[in-house]
Scaffold this motif. Sequence first.
Motif, PDB file in Angstrom:
ATOM      1  N   VAL A   1       0.837  -1.199   0.000  1.00  0.00           N
ATOM      2  CA  VAL A   1       0.000   0.000   0.000  1.00  0.00           C
ATOM      3  C   VAL A   1       0.874   1.252   0.000  1.00  0.00           C
ATOM      4  CG1 VAL A   1      -1.659   1.328   1.362  1.00  0.00           C
ATOM      5  CG2 VAL A   1      -2.005  -1.126   1.032  1.00  0.00           C
TER       6      VAL A   1
ATOM      7  N   ARG B   1       3.771   1.544  -1.361  1.00  0.00           N
ATOM      8  CA  ARG B   1       4.317   1.687  -2.714  1.00  0.00           C
ATOM      9  C   ARG B   1       3.224   1.910  -3.756  1.00  0.00           C
ATOM     10  NH1 ARG B   1       6.620  -3.337  -1.552  1.00  0.00           N
ATOM     11  NH2 ARG B   1       5.421  -4.213  -3.285  1.00  0.00           N
ATOM     12  N   ASN B   2       1.983   1.616  -3.355  1.00  0.00           N
ATOM     13  CA  ASN B   2       0.827   1.637  -4.261  1.00  0.00           C
ATOM     14  C   ASN B   2       1.019   0.644  -5.407  1.00  0.00           C
ATOM     15  OD1 ASN B   2      -1.773   2.518  -4.949  1.00  0.00           O
ATOM     16  ND2 ASN B   2      -0.990   4.035  -6.384  1.00  0.00           N
ATOM     17  N   GLU B   3       1.488  -0.542  -5.049  1.00  0.00           N
ATOM     18  CA  GLU B   3       1.761  -1.594  -6.048  1.00  0.00           C
ATOM     19  C   GLU B   3       1.890  -2.929  -5.345  1.00  0.00           C
ATOM     20  OE1 GLU B   3       4.471  -4.524  -7.713  1.00  0.00           O
ATOM     21  OE2 GLU B   3       5.041  -3.143  -6.085  1.00  0.00           O
TER      22      GLU B   3
ATOM     23  N   ILE C   1      -8.752  -1.788   0.169  1.00  0.00           N
ATOM     24  CA  ILE C   1      -7.668  -1.323  -0.711  1.00  0.00           C
ATOM     25  C   ILE C   1      -8.162  -0.997  -2.119  1.00  0.00           C
ATOM     26  CG2 ILE C   1      -5.923  -2.613   0.584  1.00  0.00           C
ATOM     27  CD1 ILE C   1      -5.977  -4.750  -1.621  1.00  0.00           C
TER      28      ILE C   1
ATOM     29  N   ASP D   1      -9.165   1.552  -3.587  1.00  0.00           N
ATOM     30  CA  ASP D   1      -8.731   2.796  -4.217  1.00  0.00           C
ATOM     31  C   ASP D   1      -7.226   2.835  -4.465  1.00  0.00           C
ATOM     32  OD1 ASP D   1     -11.332   3.856  -4.257  1.00  0.00           O
ATOM     33  OD2 ASP D   1     -11.148   4.519  -2.176  1.00  0.00           O
ATOM     34  N   SER D   2      -6.551   1.706  -4.279  1.00  0.00           N
ATOM     35  CA  SER D   2      -5.112   1.621  -4.524  1.00  0.00           C
ATOM     36  C   SER D   2      -4.842   0.744  -5.741  1.00  0.00           C
ATOM     37  CB  SER D   2      -4.396   1.040  -3.304  1.00  0.00           C
ATOM     38  OG  SER D   2      -4.628  -0.358  -3.210  1.00  0.00           O
ATOM     39  N   ASN D   3      -3.572   0.609  -6.091  1.00  0.00           N
ATOM     40  CA  ASN D   3      -3.175  -0.278  -7.181  1.00  0.00           C
ATOM     41  C   ASN D   3      -2.754  -1.651  -6.674  1.00  0.00           C
ATOM     42  OD1 ASN D   3      -3.595   1.563  -9.328  1.00  0.00           O
ATOM     43  ND2 ASN D   3      -1.652   2.573  -8.874  1.00  0.00           N
ATOM     44  N   VAL D   4      -3.117  -1.963  -5.435  1.00  0.00           N
ATOM     45  CA  VAL D   4      -2.839  -3.270  -4.853  1.00  0.00           C
ATOM     46  C   VAL D   4      -4.090  -4.128  -5.008  1.00  0.00           C
ATOM     47  CG1 VAL D   4      -2.145  -4.520  -2.780  1.00  0.00           C
ATOM     48  CG2 VAL D   4      -1.278  -2.205  -3.190  1.00  0.00           C
ATOM     49  N   THR D   5      -3.907  -5.393  -5.391  1.00  0.00           N
ATOM     50  CA  THR D   5      -5.050  -6.289  -5.561  1.00  0.00           C
ATOM     51  C   THR D   5      -4.882  -7.540  -4.710  1.00  0.00           C
ATOM     52  OG1 THR D   5      -4.096  -7.511  -7.437  1.00  0.00           O
ATOM     53  CG2 THR D   5      -5.340  -5.498  -7.939  1.00  0.00           C
TER      54      THR D   5
END
Length: 354
Positions: free
Chosen positions: A133, A135-137, A176, A178-182
């Motif tokens: 989170v 790193r947003n990745e 999560i 709204d982040s780029n983490v899935t």
Amino acid sequence: MNAETGKTALITGASSGIGQELAKLFAQDGYNLVLVGRSEDKLDRLSEVFKSNYGTQQILVINKDLSEEDAAQDIYNQVQEAGITVNVLVNDAGASTYGLFATETNWEREKQIIHLNVLTTTLLTKLFLKDMVARNEGRILQLASLVAVTPFPLMAVYAATKAYIWNLTQSLINEIKDSNVTMTALMPNATATNFFREAGAPKLTVEDTMDDPAMVAKDAYKALMKGEAKVIPGGVSNKAQEVMAYVSPQETLAAMMRRLLTPKDESGQEKTPVWTIVGVAAAVVAGIALVSAFNNMDPVDKARYRYKAGKLKSKATGLIDEAGDALSEAKDTAADKWSDLGQMAGRAIANVFG
């Protein structure tokens, strides 16, 4: 393919089964690896194969029993000390016991399983998710199970831990979003690994129809890379079991799942009950077609569909009530009754097209 050269995937339970097959897929895609498991020799041999066959640049082997106290923190610390950024976390490791909870299973072993399946998995998720989170990745694959949504007599503690993982994963996906983490929940059916033998189970009826771990891993990998919330590997019969879990009386489900976990010499049958594939699978196929058709309808047709769907819901409710009544009147014939019910449900859904 070397599409992800420089990225790192950490896989627990990597020495065999689904975990090993997933590790192979990551290696083929150019990932560096952190392989975690109890068999250091197996992991070392696997590392050499990956380096030789796929040119994997960096592989860190961590020999660890994940049922031990502070196992997750120790793994995280070793990764940090090695200067490794984990881009993908795969929480694959898991275990079970077999037998009657009240009289046959051992509490010390069950406590270890809860620690492995719940505590270690949760802390690994928390530690690495926090970094992702920031790193947003990142991506996380959590091994749940189809039994996360059903009763599972004779493996009750295992099913309860998987229900926890399923719920945790879906809750975190929302947190999560709204982040780029899935995060992806993997929900396989029984798979041809050493799972049942390690649980201390005899040869079981369910083992007649187990899925290939390579197939499970392939479907899981695809879903993970797409960022899907869940994946049920295999064909329509596996997906039908999830649907059945949501619409069936719990007592009926428990009886059916108990039947699958019955030793083969006591079950009086050689194959998994036909209702799994015929009755409910047909209903699921019809349901999928309905969803696709509905999305392409004009407003008038959608209104007409909603009216028919309302009538169908009433029919389905009556059918489920009928199954419950039949169960209380004659429990010994519940499985046969539900087979008829599945076929009736399939026909009822098909009538919507009429």
